[in-house]
Design a protein around this motif. Structure first.
Motif, mmCIF file in Angstrom:
data_model
loop_
_atom_site.group_PDB
_atom_site.id
_atom_site.type_symbol
_atom_site.label_atom_id
_atom_site.label_comp_id
_atom_site.label_asym_id
_atom_site.label_seq_id
_atom_site.Cartn_x
_atom_site.Cartn_y
_atom_site.Cartn_z
ATOM 1 N N THR A 294 -53.292 30.866 -44.265
ATOM 2 C CA THR A 294 -53.413 31.696 -45.373
ATOM 3 C C THR A 294 -52.249 32.024 -46.237
ATOM 4 O O THR A 294 -52.078 31.655 -47.430
ATOM 5 C CB THR A 294 -54.324 32.957 -45.291
ATOM 6 N N VAL A 295 -51.340 32.544 -45.447
ATOM 7 C CA VAL A 295 -49.980 32.883 -45.953
ATOM 8 C C VAL A 295 -49.218 31.647 -46.672
ATOM 9 O O VAL A 295 -48.592 31.661 -47.777
ATOM 10 C CB VAL A 295 -49.142 33.669 -44.993
ATOM 11 N N LEU A 296 -49.176 30.503 -45.870
ATOM 12 C CA LEU A 296 -48.393 29.402 -46.318
ATOM 13 C C LEU A 296 -49.126 28.858 -47.538
ATOM 14 O O LEU A 296 -48.507 28.446 -48.340
ATOM 15 C CB LEU A 296 -48.538 28.294 -45.316
ATOM 16 N N GLU A 297 -50.581 28.716 -47.529
ATOM 17 C CA GLU A 297 -51.073 28.415 -48.540
ATOM 18 C C GLU A 297 -51.039 29.213 -49.857
ATOM 19 O O GLU A 297 -50.561 28.650 -51.189
ATOM 20 C CB GLU A 297 -52.664 28.450 -48.466
ATOM 21 N N LYS A 298 -51.040 30.503 -49.712
ATOM 22 C CA LYS A 298 -50.793 31.395 -50.929
ATOM 23 C C LYS A 298 -49.391 31.312 -51.512
ATOM 24 O O LYS A 298 -49.337 31.144 -52.694
ATOM 25 C CB LYS A 298 -50.956 32.649 -50.340
ATOM 26 N N GLU A 299 -48.515 30.988 -50.579
ATOM 27 C CA GLU A 299 -46.999 31.075 -50.962
ATOM 28 C C GLU A 299 -46.586 29.713 -51.728
ATOM 29 O O GLU A 299 -46.003 29.634 -52.544
ATOM 30 C CB GLU A 299 -46.037 31.241 -50.017
ATOM 31 N N ALA A 300 -47.407 28.827 -51.129
ATOM 32 C CA ALA A 300 -46.992 27.293 -51.824
ATOM 33 C C ALA A 300 -47.845 27.268 -53.140
ATOM 34 O O ALA A 300 -47.375 26.569 -54.099
ATOM 35 C CB ALA A 300 -47.591 26.363 -50.973
ATOM 36 N N ARG A 301 -49.078 28.012 -53.415
ATOM 37 C CA ARG A 301 -49.732 27.886 -54.716
ATOM 38 C C ARG A 301 -48.987 29.055 -55.510
ATOM 39 O O ARG A 301 -48.899 28.529 -56.791
ATOM 40 C CB ARG A 301 -51.024 28.477 -54.461
ATOM 41 N N LYS A 302 -48.197 29.863 -55.062
ATOM 42 C CA LYS A 302 -47.630 30.934 -55.925
ATOM 43 C C LYS A 302 -46.394 30.322 -56.573
ATOM 44 O O LYS A 302 -45.942 30.350 -57.837
ATOM 45 C CB LYS A 302 -47.380 32.281 -55.243
ATOM 46 N N ASP A 303 -45.694 29.403 -55.451
ATOM 47 C CA ASP A 303 -44.473 28.931 -56.056
ATOM 48 C C ASP A 303 -44.296 27.406 -55.593
ATOM 49 O O ASP A 303 -43.663 27.191 -54.495
ATOM 50 C CB ASP A 303 -43.265 29.725 -55.560
ATOM 51 N N PRO A 304 -45.003 26.515 -56.348
ATOM 52 C CA PRO A 304 -45.090 25.104 -55.860
ATOM 53 C C PRO A 304 -43.657 24.641 -55.888
ATOM 54 O O PRO A 304 -43.588 23.153 -55.380
ATOM 55 C CB PRO A 304 -45.975 24.300 -56.751
ATOM 56 N N TYR A 305 -42.627 25.070 -56.537
ATOM 57 C CA TYR A 305 -41.483 24.455 -56.562
ATOM 58 C C TYR A 305 -40.338 25.261 -55.611
ATOM 59 O O TYR A 305 -39.310 25.841 -56.252
ATOM 60 C CB TYR A 305 -40.870 24.440 -58.082
ATOM 61 N N SER A 306 -40.829 25.350 -54.681
ATOM 62 C CA SER A 306 -39.812 26.130 -53.472
ATOM 63 C C SER A 306 -40.294 25.487 -52.188
ATOM 64 O O SER A 306 -40.775 24.639 -52.017
ATOM 65 C CB SER A 306 -40.317 27.612 -53.397
ATOM 66 N N VAL A 307 -39.205 25.933 -51.122
ATOM 67 C CA VAL A 307 -39.367 25.424 -49.688
ATOM 68 C C VAL A 307 -40.508 25.668 -48.983
ATOM 69 O O VAL A 307 -41.083 25.164 -48.106
ATOM 70 C CB VAL A 307 -38.029 26.113 -48.877
ATOM 71 N N ALA A 308 -41.508 26.753 -49.736
ATOM 72 C CA ALA A 308 -42.637 26.881 -49.126
ATOM 73 C C ALA A 308 -43.580 25.752 -49.076
ATOM 74 O O ALA A 308 -44.415 25.549 -48.391
ATOM 75 C CB ALA A 308 -43.443 28.015 -49.932
ATOM 76 N N VAL A 309 -43.495 24.939 -50.091
ATOM 77 C CA VAL A 309 -44.249 23.744 -50.241
ATOM 78 C C VAL A 309 -44.084 22.691 -49.184
ATOM 79 O O VAL A 309 -44.990 22.010 -48.584
ATOM 80 C CB VAL A 309 -44.287 23.124 -51.608
ATOM 81 N N LEU A 310 -42.860 22.734 -48.767
ATOM 82 C CA LEU A 310 -42.312 21.839 -47.542
ATOM 83 C C LEU A 310 -43.052 22.355 -46.252
ATOM 84 O O LEU A 310 -43.733 21.425 -45.434
ATOM 85 C CB LEU A 310 -40.784 21.787 -47.647
#
Length: 347
Positions: A294-310
């Motif tokens: 949930t944390v990873l999905e939320k962070e990747a959606r919030k900022d898809p242009y960051s290391v979170a998406v990787l």
């Protein structure tokens, strides 16, 4: 704007790759099959596995071979992203890839401790990846017949030092070697993150790993007290020396708690206890993976242009393989589909 430009290419690539991951609905179909070849035939038709498995005969694939192919897909997808990434993104990927090296080292160590040196670990799922992304000498490590030979083969590599103290102790268990590798990796991530990342990427990495380390510590405290009745000193020695939202005094209080009820009361007052009120120390193992996703999905959606998406994609790919492996086992032993999905969801 710089972050958008830097990540636009790799984010587009990852979105396309994410759309190919096996869904929950597909897993529900898989657990209803009557045998393993039917699962292989089904996966051959999915976007994720169609191309790589097109020449394989599903009737000649047994469960072990399918699991190797699934593992190989993790490393293959990592390499695809790495080849597409820029210099800055590769810093994170190089750091992340150490978990794959540790995974293989643990497999080899398990083989040694189980005295299965005559049947060495099959390196076929890993060989291409390690050829390009690792300095480990796989052939020497796999051929080691005992811990002396294993440590000799590892000498000169970064993983040698963290294992040396366990090895020199002479009485180290497999658990001790595994924990030493994990602690080394976690400490390295936390200590170098500020050198490798800045701005939003640093924030995303700190949040993702900070919550993970806190949760792993909470989980270990639970397991050590509930299942192993470990003394506080032994528990402290195995904890990740990182504090994010979990304070040192809260960890101390939970480790020193004399009853389960006291531990739960302390946990309920922590940041995690207040944020996840449905969670207690007993249910934490089941909820941990779901929370991390949930944390990873939320962070990747919030900022898809960051290391979170990787990080999010790599985590979800590994998670897919774990779930498919469980589903395969359930089909093999003809577990009731509803019960099988409970096993799948608990992973």
């Amino acid at each position: 704007m710089g972050s958008v430009l830097s990540y636009s290419g790799v984010s587009t690539k990852i979105r396309a790759m994410s759309s190919h991951l096996v869904t929950d609905e597909q897993l529900q179909e898989i657990v209803r099959f009557s045998d393993v070849p039917q699962v292989a035939a089904y996966l051959k038709k999915t976007p994720e596995y169609a191309k790589a498995w097109s020449d394989l005969d599903e009737n000649n694939l047994h469960r072990g071979e399918i699991e190797k192919l699934l593992k190989k897909s993790i490393f293959g997808n990592f390499s695809r992203i790495y080849n597409f990434a820029n210099k800055e993104q590769r810093k994170f990927l190089a750091l992340y890839s150490k978990r794959y090296e540790i995974r293989v080292l643990k497999e080899i160590l398990t083989n040694l401790f189980d005295h299965r040196s005559t049947n060495p670990v099959d390196m076929s799922p890993y060989r291409d990846f390690f050829l390009h992304h690792s300095k480990l000498d796989l052939d020497r490590l796999v051929s080691a017949g005992n811990m002396d030979e294993f440590m000799t083969a590892l000498k000169g590599n970064e993983f040698y030092a963290p294992l040396l103290s366990v090895y020199e102790n002479g009485n180290g268990l497999l658990f001790d070697y595994g924990m030493a590798l994990d602690l080394y990796y976690f400490n390295q991530i936390w200590s170098v993150r500020k050198k490798l990342f800045k701005g939003n990427d640093l924030d995303e990495i700190t949040k993702a790993y900070g919550e993970k380390f806190d949760m792993l510590n909470l989980q270990f405290i639970l397991r050590s007290k509930r299942y192993y009745k470990m003394e506080p000193a032994a528990i402290y020695a195995q904890l990740i020396p990182v504090n994010y939202k979990l304070k040192k005094e809260e960890i101390t209080a939970m480790v020193e708690a004399t009853s389960r009820e006291e531990g739960e009361q302390i946990f309920n007052r922590t940041w995690y206890g207040r944020k996840y009120q449905q969670m207690n120390l007993i249910s934490m193992e089941e909820l941990y993976n779901n929370m991390l996703r949930t944390v990873l999905e939320k962070e990747a959606r919030k900022d898809p242009y960051s290391v979170a998406v990787l990080y999010s994609y790599l985590y979800h790919k590994e998670h897919e393989v774990n779930r498919l492996t469980i589903a395969l086992e359930c089909v093999r032993y003809q577990v009731d589909p509803d019960e099988a999905m409970r096993y799948v969801h608990n992973n």
